[in-house]
Write an enzyme that holds these catalytic residues in place. Structure first.
Site, PDB file in Angstrom:
ATOM      1  N   SER A 112     -11.008   6.750 -21.246  1.00 61.90           N
ATOM      2  CA  SER A 112     -11.964   5.820 -20.787  1.00 61.90           C
ATOM      3  C   SER A 112     -13.199   6.141 -20.914  1.00 61.90           C
ATOM      4  O   SER A 112     -13.730   7.363 -20.948  1.00 61.90           O
ATOM      5  CB  SER A 112     -11.240   5.227 -19.532  1.00 61.90           C
ATOM      6  OG  SER A 112     -12.137   4.587 -18.921  1.00 61.90           O
TER       7      SER A 112
ATOM      8  N   TYR B  15      -9.127   7.515 -10.794  1.00 56.91           N
ATOM      9  CA  TYR B  15      -8.876   7.315 -12.312  1.00 56.91           C
ATOM     10  C   TYR B  15      -9.870   7.863 -12.819  1.00 56.91           C
ATOM     11  O   TYR B  15      -9.306   8.489 -14.030  1.00 56.91           O
ATOM     12  CB  TYR B  15      -9.273   5.993 -12.455  1.00 56.91           C
ATOM     13  CG  TYR B  15      -9.198   5.114 -13.695  1.00 56.91           C
ATOM     14  CD1 TYR B  15      -7.939   4.955 -14.168  1.00 56.91           C
ATOM     15  CD2 TYR B  15     -10.444   4.869 -14.495  1.00 56.91           C
ATOM     16  CE1 TYR B  15      -7.888   4.341 -15.659  1.00 56.91           C
ATOM     17  CE2 TYR B  15     -10.362   4.372 -15.962  1.00 56.91           C
ATOM     18  CZ  TYR B  15      -8.991   4.208 -16.257  1.00 56.91           C
ATOM     19  OH  TYR B  15      -8.853   3.687 -17.516  1.00 56.91           O
TER      20      TYR B  15
END
Length: 243
Positions: free
Chosen positions: A138, A151
């Site tokens: 990401s 995350y």
């Protein structure tokens, strides 16, 4: 265009979103694909849509036994050439509100799942004589973001594991690269309200969400011979969001 004719690929988290588009493009390119996911109904539906070139099996990426089953199924179709570690969870929560269970859930799926996937496919790729692994990270692993510590931690780990594996596996003719999507128009964004997502888009220089198809095109390139001199690379596809 069948440039991947006869090659076999395994996609973890392949039932919908990014993984589903990757499966579609790989089948279009002549490959055989095994998709694994905990979303069994959606996975079966996608396999039915794509026909004989696509097989589905349940895959909890935190289970070593289920990874073994996935690799075994892939090898019944031919020589395994590639893996996409696409399975992931995302729940934005501020640091002080993140409990241990939520942090560990992100770590187990996003980080442990990627590790187990890479480890599981190496013997099969050695039998093939070559291989390519694509780990979906990401943009938070390139610049971080607020309210997403679990995350962020897991996706930084994916970035680091990619580089470590690339160094270790290069002598075995196995390449490992990471893709770093920005805001992509998939179900993962449903954890935020429509208004929050619209505000997020305004921070992106290109001023729109990316598409799963765009990410799939990059993944296809990294699995193909066109990227044969790339390993340990980290590629952002984010509309400039990480700038």
């Amino acid at each position: 265009m069948n440039r991947l004719q006869g090659r076999v690929f395994l996609i973890a988290g392949g039932a919908r979103g990014l993984g589903a588009e990757q499966a579609r493009l790989l089948v279009d390119a002549g490959a055989k694909v095994v998709i694994g996911d905990v979303l069994e109904a959606e996975g079966e539906a996608l396999a039915s849509e794509l026909g004989a070139a696509c097989s589905f099996l349940p895959l909890d990426v935190t289970s070593e036994a289920q990874w073994s089953d996935a690799v075994a199924l892939a090898e019944t179709l031919g020589r395994l050439h590639g893996l996409v570690n696409n399975a992931g969870v995302y729940k934005p929560v501020p640091l002080v509100e993140t409990d241990t269970a939520e942090f560990e859930r992100h770590t187990r799926v996003n980080q442990l799942g990627t590790f187990l996937g890479m480890r599981a496919v190496v013997p099969a790729m050695e039998r093939t004589g070559t291989g390519a692994i694509v780990n979906i990270s990401s943009t938070v692993a390139l610049r971080s973001a607020p309210n997403a510590i679990a995350y962020t931690a897991s996706k930084w780990a994916v970035r680091g594991m990619t580089k470590a594996a690339a160094l270790e596996l290069a002598p075995r003719n196995i390449r490992v690269n990471s893709v770093h999507p920005g805001p992509i128009d998939t179900d993962m964004l449903n954890v935020r309200t429509r208004e929050e997502n619209l505000r997020r888009v305004q921070q992106v220089p290109i001023k729109r969400l990316g598409t799963a198809r765009e990410i799939a095109g990059l993944v296809l390139f990294l699995l193909s011979d066109g990227s044969a001199y790339m390993t340990g690379s980290e590629i952002a596809m984010d509309g400039g969001a990480a700038l």
